[in-house]
Design an enzyme around this catalytic site. Structure first.
Site, mmCIF file in Angstrom:
data_model
loop_
_atom_site.group_PDB
_atom_site.id
_atom_site.type_symbol
_atom_site.label_atom_id
_atom_site.label_comp_id
_atom_site.label_asym_id
_atom_site.label_seq_id
_atom_site.Cartn_x
_atom_site.Cartn_y
_atom_site.Cartn_z
ATOM 1 N NE ARG A 1 29.981 45.554 35.526
ATOM 2 C CZ ARG A 1 30.510 44.954 34.451
ATOM 3 N NH1 ARG A 1 30.022 45.207 33.253
ATOM 4 N NH2 ARG A 1 31.530 44.134 34.571
ATOM 5 C CG ASP B 1 35.164 45.302 20.650
ATOM 6 O OD1 ASP B 1 35.294 46.051 19.676
ATOM 7 O OD2 ASP B 1 36.061 45.148 21.504
#
Ligand code: IMP
Ligand code: MG
Length: 199
Positions: A180, A118
């Site tokens: 997740r 990111d």
């Protein structure tokens, strides 16, 4: 007696947490197909060398498990845990190592695995730390690369998918430790991105 799978696992399309996604960005099938190709790219790069894989947990757990099974080189596996420096969906500070390596990585070929690139702060910091431990080589592999978000210069060696600047969950990526286990990668519905009871 074992319970038949169909009675405990809904079909892929009806995975309950899917209902929380506004959109699926990468399907389960697309991930499986890409992991095979990534495995081939990695095997072509390393030849017959042994690889020391380092997974940045928790986010890279699922990706690491899927990817390593597509790599037929000898592999040693270790994990590293970084402090979360994020406030909900935004990055706020400087990442730090919380649990360090247990394997000796000097004179080894290290493949560092993360879920998503990111801002680049996490991988840049971990690579710096690993290089000080004397490996023969350090390469990085990320499942996702988010465009337009880089704050530090960082080029991963292997990338699964390039995605737009959206906060995503699934296949290891979480929001407040949820999602997740989703087999695909998607964007949460807007009203679920900040529920106060999940803090
Ligand atoms: P970076 O240090 O800003 O590159 O961020 C890397 C870490 O932030 C990743 O390992 C993830 O844990 C987390 N992260 C960044 N973007 C997302 C996202 O869209 N969804 C979930 N976690 C994310
Ligand atoms: Mg995370």
């Amino acid at each position: 007696m074992l319970t038949p799978r169909s009675t405990i696992m809904p079909k892929a399309g009806s995975f309950p947490a899917h209902a929380d996604l506004g959109a699926v960005l990468v399907s389960e099938v697309a991930i499986k197909r890409r992991l095979k190709k990534l495995g081939e790219e990695i095997m072509a790069t390393y030849g017959n060398e042994e690889i020391t894989a380092i997974s940045i947990i928790n986010g890279a757990i699922i990706f690491t498990a899927g990817l390593l099974r597509e790599i037929r080189n000898p592999v040693r596996l270790d994990c590293i845990r970084i402090t979360s420096y994020r406030n909900e969906t935004k990055s706020i500070g400087k990442p730090q190592i919380l649990h360090s390596l247990t394997l000796d990585i000097s004179d080894r070929h290290v493949l560092l695995i993360d879920d998503i690139l990111d801002t680049g702060k996490t991988l840049a910091m971990v690579v710096q730390v690993i290089k000080k431990l004397g490996p023969t080589s350090v390469r990085t592999c990320v499942l996702l690369e988010k465009s337009g978000r880089r704050e530090v210069d960082f080029e991963p060696d292997f990338v699964g998918f390039k995605i737009p600047d959206k906060f995503v969950v699934g296949y290891g990526l979480d929001f407040a430790e949820r999602y997740r286990n989703l087999p695909c990668i998607g964007v949460l519905k807007a009203h679920l991105q900040n529920p106060p009871e999940w803090a």
